[in-house]
Design an enzyme around this catalytic site. Structure first.
Site, PDB file in Angstrom:
ATOM      1  N   MET A  33       0.961  -1.458   0.170  1.00  0.00           N
ATOM      2  CA  MET A  33       0.068   0.070  -0.294  1.00  0.00           C
ATOM      3  C   MET A  33       0.377   1.406  -0.094  1.00  0.00           C
ATOM      4  O   MET A  33      -0.162   2.316   0.101  1.00  0.00           O
ATOM      5  CB  MET A  33      -1.138  -0.231   1.078  1.00  0.00           C
ATOM      6  CG  MET A  33      -1.875  -1.117   0.959  1.00  0.00           C
ATOM      7  SD  MET A  33      -3.019  -0.685   1.970  1.00  0.00           S
ATOM      8  CE  MET A  33      -2.759  -0.634   4.372  1.00  0.00           C
ATOM      9  N   HIS A  37       8.852   1.948   3.453  1.00  0.00           N
ATOM     10  CA  HIS A  37       9.883   2.117   4.619  1.00  0.00           C
ATOM     11  C   HIS A  37      10.802   0.261   4.430  1.00  0.00           C
ATOM     12  O   HIS A  37      11.085  -0.172   3.366  1.00  0.00           O
ATOM     13  CB  HIS A  37       9.493   1.846   5.961  1.00  0.00           C
ATOM     14  CG  HIS A  37       8.600   1.364   5.803  1.00  0.00           C
ATOM     15  ND1 HIS A  37       8.921  -0.984   6.467  1.00  0.00           N
ATOM     16  CD2 HIS A  37       7.071   0.891   6.228  1.00  0.00           C
ATOM     17  CE1 HIS A  37       7.864  -1.655   6.219  1.00  0.00           C
ATOM     18  NE2 HIS A  37       6.658  -1.005   6.124  1.00  0.00           N
ATOM     19  N   HIS A  40       9.255  -2.617   3.266  1.00  0.00           N
ATOM     20  CA  HIS A  40       8.767  -3.144   1.864  1.00  0.00           C
ATOM     21  C   HIS A  40      10.434  -3.486   0.942  1.00  0.00           C
ATOM     22  O   HIS A  40      10.407  -4.161   0.699  1.00  0.00           O
ATOM     23  CB  HIS A  40       8.235  -1.277   1.663  1.00  0.00           C
ATOM     24  CG  HIS A  40       7.455  -1.292   2.318  1.00  0.00           C
ATOM     25  ND1 HIS A  40       7.000   0.098   2.996  1.00  0.00           N
ATOM     26  CD2 HIS A  40       5.933  -2.189   2.258  1.00  0.00           C
ATOM     27  CE1 HIS A  40       5.656  -0.340   3.319  1.00  0.00           C
ATOM     28  NE2 HIS A  40       4.531  -1.637   3.169  1.00  0.00           N
ATOM     29  N   MET A 187       8.700  -1.923  11.756  1.00  0.00           N
ATOM     30  CA  MET A 187       8.310  -1.035  10.471  1.00  0.00           C
ATOM     31  C   MET A 187       6.573  -1.415  10.313  1.00  0.00           C
ATOM     32  O   MET A 187       6.403  -2.186  10.163  1.00  0.00           O
ATOM     33  CB  MET A 187       9.124  -1.123   9.749  1.00  0.00           C
ATOM     34  CG  MET A 187      10.948  -0.698   9.934  1.00  0.00           C
ATOM     35  SD  MET A 187      11.483  -0.311   8.749  1.00  0.00           S
ATOM     36  CE  MET A 187      13.201   0.243   9.696  1.00  0.00           C
ATOM     37  N   ARG A 190       2.264   2.815   9.027  1.00  0.00           N
ATOM     38  CA  ARG A 190       1.283   3.447   9.816  1.00  0.00           C
ATOM     39  C   ARG A 190       1.811   4.081  10.740  1.00  0.00           C
ATOM     40  O   ARG A 190       2.287   4.616  11.816  1.00  0.00           O
ATOM     41  CB  ARG A 190       0.369   3.428  10.809  1.00  0.00           C
ATOM     42  CG  ARG A 190      -0.571   2.413   9.891  1.00  0.00           C
ATOM     43  CD  ARG A 190      -1.438   1.715  10.648  1.00  0.00           C
ATOM     44  NE  ARG A 190      -3.005   1.184   9.383  1.00  0.00           N
ATOM     45  CZ  ARG A 190      -3.135   0.619   8.490  1.00  0.00           C
ATOM     46  NH1 ARG A 190      -2.861  -0.282   8.484  1.00  0.00           N
ATOM     47  NH2 ARG A 190      -4.560   0.466   7.495  1.00  0.00           N
TER      48      ARG A 190
END
Ligand code: AMP
Length: 285
Positions: A33, A37, A40, A187, A190
């Site tokens: 989404m 960070h 990902h 991590m 949000r």
């Protein structure tokens, strides 16, 4: 390294994948989404080891957000995300619009039963139907040979593995361990919602997991006693509100009585308005 392509149209995405498949290359998909960070980026690196071509999808999926959840304020940074993906050997950033994913008149849902009735599924009704529906759609649009998902969302991982088997989807599901900040906080996009005080308070999740691992290393095997200890620890932390604390079998998600090497401790805790999740295996054999 060739430049990364940004594709918004499902038809174009599908045509790209047909060409790559026809050339005998293997595609690995990383569904996200966005608001990248290091977690990902680690998934993208893993995808690069598995596939010849990496596709990252970036889609903030309205269907997996509840009516009172954070869809409108979910953090977005498209240009920065493209730059980061471009530095990680990603061939295509697939970023379709909601209208392209959910055409007018859309009325189909893909839902895994059972596994979605507990934990995050209980706190967020409809969430996993949104996840499984969009993941099936992404699999059809991108046609990957494999897809990488993070263990941070361990229930999502279990649900997607189940769905792939149940629906005969020919996509290998690969998992990646949780990537953490130096101080242990898992991590998450949000985490950007947290102010400095909340960021400190958010450490209680990782501390609670560490406490439980320590107790298990010292010989504790009673899951309900351990759950109570973890609950008490978090309840004693200022500004933390427990959604759930559970010790479950990592595949079936059924509560355990006794700690085994299959047992996973999973937490969902609200820090201010921000709901955070984390988990750990308790016994590493
Ligand atoms: P999201 O963009 O939050 O939907 O996450 C996209 C993918 O990244 C999912 O498979 C997540 O499980 C994974 N992910 C998110 N945070 C982490 C993390 N800290 N460590 C490992 N994987 C993560």
């Amino acid at each position: 390294m060739t430049a990364m392509e940004v594709i918004g149209s499902p038809v174009e995405m599908s045509a790209w994948s047909d060409r790559v498949r026809a050339s005998g290359k293997r595609i690995c998909l990383v569904p996200t989404m966005g608001f990248f960070h290091e977690g990902h980026l680690a998934l993208m690196r893993k995808a690069g080891e598995i596939g010849d071509k990496v596709v990252v999808s970036l889609f903030v999926n309205p269907m997996q957000f509840g009516a009172h959840e954070d869809l409108d304020r979910y953090p977005r940074a498209f240009a920065r995300d493209c730059e980061l993906a471009g530095q990680h050997n990603v061939s295509v950033m697939f970023a379709p619009s909601p209208d392209a994913v959910y055409p007018k008149g859309f009325q189909t849902r893909v839902e895994v039963e059972g596994l979605t009735g507990t934990l995050c599924g209980r706190s967020r009704p409809g969430h996993f139907a949104g996840v499984t529906t969009v993941v099936v759609k992404l699999f059809h649009m991108v046609k990957p040979h494999s897809a990488v998902f993070g263990e941070k969302d361990f229930q999502q991982l279990a649900v997607i593995k189940r769905m792939t088997i149940d629906l005969n989807l020919e996509v290998e599901i690969v998992s990646h361990p949780i990537v953490r900040e130096k101080d242990g906080l898992a991590m998450s996009s949000r985490n950007s919602y947290l102010n400095a005080e909340e960021r400190r308070r958010a450490l209680c999740l990782h501390q609670a997991l560490q406490l439980a691992r320590g107790r298990v290393a010292a010989g504790e095997r009673n899951a309900s006693l351990l759950c109570v200890e973890v609950q008490q620890y978090i309840a004693g932390c200022a500004g933390a509100e427990i959604d759930y604390v559970a010790i479950v079998d990592s595949e079936t998600l059924v509560s355990c009585d006794e700690i085994t090497d299959q047992s996973l401790l999973a937490l969902a805790v609200k820090i201010g308005r921000t709901r955070l999740i984390d988990n750990t295996h308790l016994l590493v054999s």
